[in-house]
Design an enzyme around this catalytic site. Structure first.
Site, mmCIF file in Angstrom:
data_model
loop_
_atom_site.group_PDB
_atom_site.id
_atom_site.type_symbol
_atom_site.label_atom_id
_atom_site.label_comp_id
_atom_site.label_asym_id
_atom_site.label_seq_id
_atom_site.Cartn_x
_atom_site.Cartn_y
_atom_site.Cartn_z
ATOM 1 N N HIS A 167 0.870 -1.182 0.000
ATOM 2 C CA HIS A 167 0.000 0.000 0.000
ATOM 3 C C HIS A 167 0.911 1.238 0.000
ATOM 4 O O HIS A 167 1.979 1.219 0.638
ATOM 5 C CB HIS A 167 -0.846 0.066 1.285
ATOM 6 C CG HIS A 167 -2.108 -0.736 1.267
ATOM 7 N ND1 HIS A 167 -2.573 -1.405 2.385
ATOM 8 C CD2 HIS A 167 -3.036 -0.940 0.292
ATOM 9 C CE1 HIS A 167 -3.717 -1.997 2.089
ATOM 10 N NE2 HIS A 167 -4.021 -1.737 0.834
ATOM 11 N N CYS A 261 -2.207 2.611 9.170
ATOM 12 C CA CYS A 261 -3.229 1.662 8.723
ATOM 13 C C CYS A 261 -4.433 1.653 9.649
ATOM 14 O O CYS A 261 -5.552 1.396 9.213
ATOM 15 C CB CYS A 261 -2.668 0.238 8.692
ATOM 16 S SG CYS A 261 -1.282 -0.012 7.598
HETATM 17 N N1 ARG Z 1 -3.669 -7.309 6.431
HETATM 18 C C1 ARG Z 1 -4.085 -6.089 5.817
HETATM 19 C C2 ARG Z 1 -4.049 -6.234 4.306
HETATM 20 O O1 ARG Z 1 -3.128 -6.860 3.825
HETATM 21 C C3 ARG Z 1 -3.240 -4.950 6.277
HETATM 22 C C4 ARG Z 1 -3.733 -3.609 5.795
HETATM 23 C C5 ARG Z 1 -2.855 -2.501 6.221
HETATM 24 N N2 ARG Z 1 -3.421 -1.257 5.881
HETATM 25 C C6 ARG Z 1 -2.774 -0.212 5.307
HETATM 26 N N3 ARG Z 1 -3.390 0.904 5.199
HETATM 27 N N4 ARG Z 1 -1.580 -0.349 4.826
HETATM 28 O O2 ARG Z 1 -4.887 -5.750 3.598
#
Ligand code: ARG
Length: 273
Positions: A167, A261
């Protein structure tokens, strides 16, 4: 230099049902133990840090069976009273989207629905008047055009290349209207060139900082809340005049998440950008 903190309104989701039951990013190992109680305590500490800084924390009710719902940044994109709902890449997270959408609607935001995969503020970060939009792993490139139409900010596409930094908010932090911090190697050469052009004074993070999700930080323009383990990045930020606040989210890191996150910014009215 003026370093003014802006009061923020955040949305968070208690990790009541947090677990690592599946693997949709390289951080997640469903066979490794997770301390669920510790995850809740760490999340409460993060919430307390925001409250102590004078920010408002709203909470959305966690839903059983949605272990990643704690990552509220992926629940939407909220700018100027408009909320764009999300569409997840992975079916394991799909049911989070309507839960967040219902919260935004009840809170009175003007709603927009995504036409393509769009993982909200995980990939879409407002930096001053620019909307930086990540793609390569989750949010589809096609969604960037829709974001520009909905919000009316120029969208700058950022191509991510390292699966650990899946991300945009794992590879880049918006520090204030003019400055960002990022890991150059997380981006294609072209995106690196764009970042150098737009942010010549940016803070460059090291791989060691990024590997503890140090860039998954939340700044109010003066205070930067970041993983405590990202000590080099914290030192660089203090050199620039920011106050850093380290938090330990070791349990949530096992799902590939950090402070940002867990935090969705609710931007209301033009003045609260
Ligand atoms: N386990 C989640 C996923 O892989 C983690 C999300 C983390 N969120 C972020 N905004 N980076 O989607």
């Amino acid at each position: 230099m003026t370093m003014d903190a802006t009061r923020q309104r955040f949305l968070m989701c208690r990790p009541t049902y947090f677990a690592v039951d599946y693997a949709i990013n390289p951080w997640m190992d469903p066979t490794a133990p997770v301390d669920a109680d510790l995850a809740i305590r760490q999340w409460e500490q993060l919430r307390q840090v925001y409250r102590d800084l004078g920010h408002t924390v709203e909470e959305i009710a966690p839903v059983p069976g949605l272990p990643d719902m704690v990552f509220a940044a992926n629940g939407g994109t909220v700018i100027d009273d408009k909320a764009m709902a999300v569409q997840f890449r992975d079916p394991q997270r799909a049911d989070e989207a309507p839960a967040y959408r219902a919260w935004f609607e009840a809170a009175g935001f003007e709603m927009y629905d995504p036409k393509h995969v769009n993982e909200g503020e995980g990939d879409i970060l407002l930096a001053g008047e620019l909307l930086l939009a990540g793609t390569g792993f989750r949010t589809a490139h096609a969604s960037h055009a829709q974001l520009q139409e909905v919000f009316g900010y120029p969208v700058i596409t950022m191509q991510l290349v390292d699966p650990r930094f899946y991300h945009l908010d794992t590879a880049l932090t918006v520090l204030d209207e003019r400055t960002v911090a990022y890991l150059p190697e997380a981006f294609t050469p072209g995106s690196q060139a764009v970042l150098r052009r737009l942010f010549p004074d940016a803070v460059h993070a090291t791989m060691a900082d990024a590997e503890v999700l140090g860039l998954n930080a939340v700044s109010d323009g003066r205070h930067v809340v970041l993983p405590a383990q990202a000590t080099d990045l914290a030192a660089k930020l203090r050199d620039r005049g920011y106050e850093t606040i380290g938090v330990d989210l070791s349990e949530l890191l096992k799902a590939g998440g950090g402070p940002k996150c867990c935090t969705l910014r609710l931007r209301q009215g033009k003045a609260s950008k």
